[in-house]
Design a protein around this motif. Structure first.
Motif, PDB file in Angstrom:
ATOM      1  N   ILE A 108      -3.684   1.826  -5.535  1.00 30.83           N
ATOM      2  CA  ILE A 108      -3.750   1.615  -4.079  1.00 30.83           C
ATOM      3  C   ILE A 108      -4.609   0.395  -3.756  1.00 30.83           C
ATOM      4  O   ILE A 108      -4.307  -0.372  -2.826  1.00 30.83           O
ATOM      5  CB  ILE A 108      -4.275   2.886  -3.379  1.00 30.83           C
TER       6      ILE A 108
ATOM      7  N   LEU B 169      -5.621   5.677   2.805  1.00 27.57           N
ATOM      8  CA  LEU B 169      -4.681   6.118   1.781  1.00 27.57           C
ATOM      9  C   LEU B 169      -5.332   6.732   0.544  1.00 27.57           C
ATOM     10  O   LEU B 169      -4.720   7.543  -0.141  1.00 27.57           O
ATOM     11  CB  LEU B 169      -3.786   4.945   1.340  1.00 27.57           C
TER      12      LEU B 169
ATOM     13  N   TYR C 249       0.942   4.160  -2.752  1.00 26.45           N
ATOM     14  CA  TYR C 249       0.689   5.565  -2.404  1.00 26.45           C
ATOM     15  C   TYR C 249       1.825   6.454  -2.892  1.00 26.45           C
ATOM     16  O   TYR C 249       1.593   7.537  -3.448  1.00 26.45           O
ATOM     17  CB  TYR C 249       0.519   5.693  -0.892  1.00 26.45           C
TER      18      TYR C 249
ATOM     19  N   ILE D 263      -7.164   0.163   4.878  1.00 31.64           N
ATOM     20  CA  ILE D 263      -6.014   0.736   4.162  1.00 31.64           C
ATOM     21  C   ILE D 263      -6.490   1.635   3.028  1.00 31.64           C
ATOM     22  O   ILE D 263      -5.971   2.742   2.831  1.00 31.64           O
ATOM     23  CB  ILE D 263      -5.109  -0.392   3.622  1.00 31.64           C
TER      24      ILE D 263
ATOM     25  N   LYS E 199       1.411   9.478  -5.642  1.00 31.56           N
ATOM     26  CA  LYS E 199       1.771  10.866  -5.341  1.00 31.56           C
ATOM     27  C   LYS E 199       2.946  11.330  -6.188  1.00 31.56           C
ATOM     28  O   LYS E 199       2.926  12.425  -6.757  1.00 31.56           O
ATOM     29  CB  LYS E 199       2.125  10.998  -3.857  1.00 31.56           C
TER      30      LYS E 199
ATOM     31  N   PRO F  60       0.820  -1.225   0.000  1.00 32.16           N
ATOM     32  CA  PRO F  60       0.000   0.000   0.000  1.00 32.16           C
ATOM     33  C   PRO F  60       0.851   1.272   0.000  1.00 32.16           C
ATOM     34  O   PRO F  60       0.526   2.234  -0.694  1.00 32.16           O
ATOM     35  CB  PRO F  60      -0.812  -0.119   1.296  1.00 32.16           C
ATOM     36  N   LEU F  61       1.953   1.278   0.776  1.00 24.27           N
ATOM     37  CA  LEU F  61       2.802   2.477   0.843  1.00 24.27           C
ATOM     38  C   LEU F  61       3.532   2.715  -0.470  1.00 24.27           C
ATOM     39  O   LEU F  61       3.705   3.865  -0.895  1.00 24.27           O
ATOM     40  CB  LEU F  61       3.794   2.361   2.007  1.00 24.27           C
TER      41      LEU F  61
END
Length: 309
Positions: free
Chosen positions: A103, A150, A86, A146, A90, A82-83
């Motif tokens: 995501i 996010l 993200y 999550i 971005k 997930p990170l």
């Protein structure tokens, strides 16, 4: 019957080819596949039902024997992917629908294909199965949470409705599969060898529906999504491997964790995207399903050869 079983396993091994073939056909004549869209959740439920029919207590024994490795695998699965998703959304300033889709893929549990790839890579297959099982069972809680935290900066997210979707699509079919296996053991054993065929057909149909319903957006953003999916998958393998190495897990466990983190249940991502967001949000899942079934075998081949040296 034996020849049909062999055919089933052949289809399972050539999964990526069928995804690509049907995706191309669905792209060229989308009107022939649009009707499948309303059955995506049912098709994924069939895959999860099959998973439930193959689970056993032995699959959970790895949790007791090596809890550290399983915890690292599950936490990495729900934290790293997930990170990474993200960060890509971005960093590349992705459009909202595509950002949500990426995501979504990252927030999904590991896919069962990772177990086969780990076996081929000569990794710890028992650990791979345990991490896939635990992450799948935790998905009804963690996946919606999550996505809510996010993805809400791009689009409105209803964690509660998504929770119910994952319960219906993932947890209930798995429980039904376990019940069938418990009470109809002999009949269940006879069908297990046919499950690769059923799973491939179901997932290929899901991908066809996604491609058919998003043709215009794929033309517009397909190369961008493909690039993001390759980066997402690659970073998952790489960072998953080094996290396992950082915690000093055995080399075979490092391979298993890397593959578990990098390979996702992209069918679930497609189902959730179709049910709760714009159809274009399902495209990253469709491309991920194709791509990780190419990158996974390539990685497995490298590791298997390296092991022999």
């Amino acid at each position: 019957m034996q020849s049909f079983v062999k055919f089933s396993h052949f289809i399972g091994k050539t999964f990526a080819l069928w995804v690509l073939l049907v995706a191309v056909v669905a792209f060229l004549i989308p009107e022939q596949f649009l009707w499948i869209g309303k059955y995506i959740s049912i098709l994924l439920g069939i895959v999860m039902f099959g998973m439930g029919m193959t689970l056993s207590l032995e699959d959970f024994s790895e949790v007791v024997r090596h809890p550290k490795s399983v915890v690292i695998g599950v936490v990495s699965q729900f934290l790293l992917m997930p990170l990474i998703a993200y960060g890509l959304a971005k960093g590349l300033n992705l459009p909202p629908e595509i950002a949500i889709g990426v995501i979504l893929v990252g927030a999904c549990p590991g896919g069962t294909a990772s177990n086969v790839i780990t076996f081929l890579a000569k990794g710890n297959t028992a650990l791979s199965v345990a991490v896939t099982t635990v992450s799948t069972l935790l998905a009804p809680l963690l996946t919606p949470a999550i996505i809510y935290f996010l993805a809400r900066e791009w689009l409105e997210v209803s964690a509660s409705s998504m929770f119910m979707s994952v319960i219906k699509i993932v947890l209930l079919p798995i429980i039904l599969g376990l019940i069938v296996q418990l009470f109809l053991k002999e009949q269940a054993k006879k069908t297990v060898d046919l499950l690769p065929l059923v799973s491939v057909v179901a997932i290929v149909l899901i991908m066809a529906a996604v491609v058919a319903g998003s043709k215009e957006k794929i033309v517009e953003s397909g190369l961008l999504i493909f690039a993001v999916v390759i980066l997402h998958n690659g970073f998952g393998y790489l960072i998953g491997f080094f996290i396992a190495k950082l915690f000093k897990l055995p080399y075979n466990d490092q391979k298993a964790i890397s593959i578990e983190v990098g390979m996702q249940n992209s069918g679930l991502g497609a189902a959730l995207a179709t049910a709760h967001f714009n159809p274009i949000a399902a495209v990253p899942s469709a491309i991920f399903s194709f791509w990780h079934n190419i990158s996974g075998p390539l990685l497995a081949t490298y590791w298997a050869q390296k092991t022999k040296k």
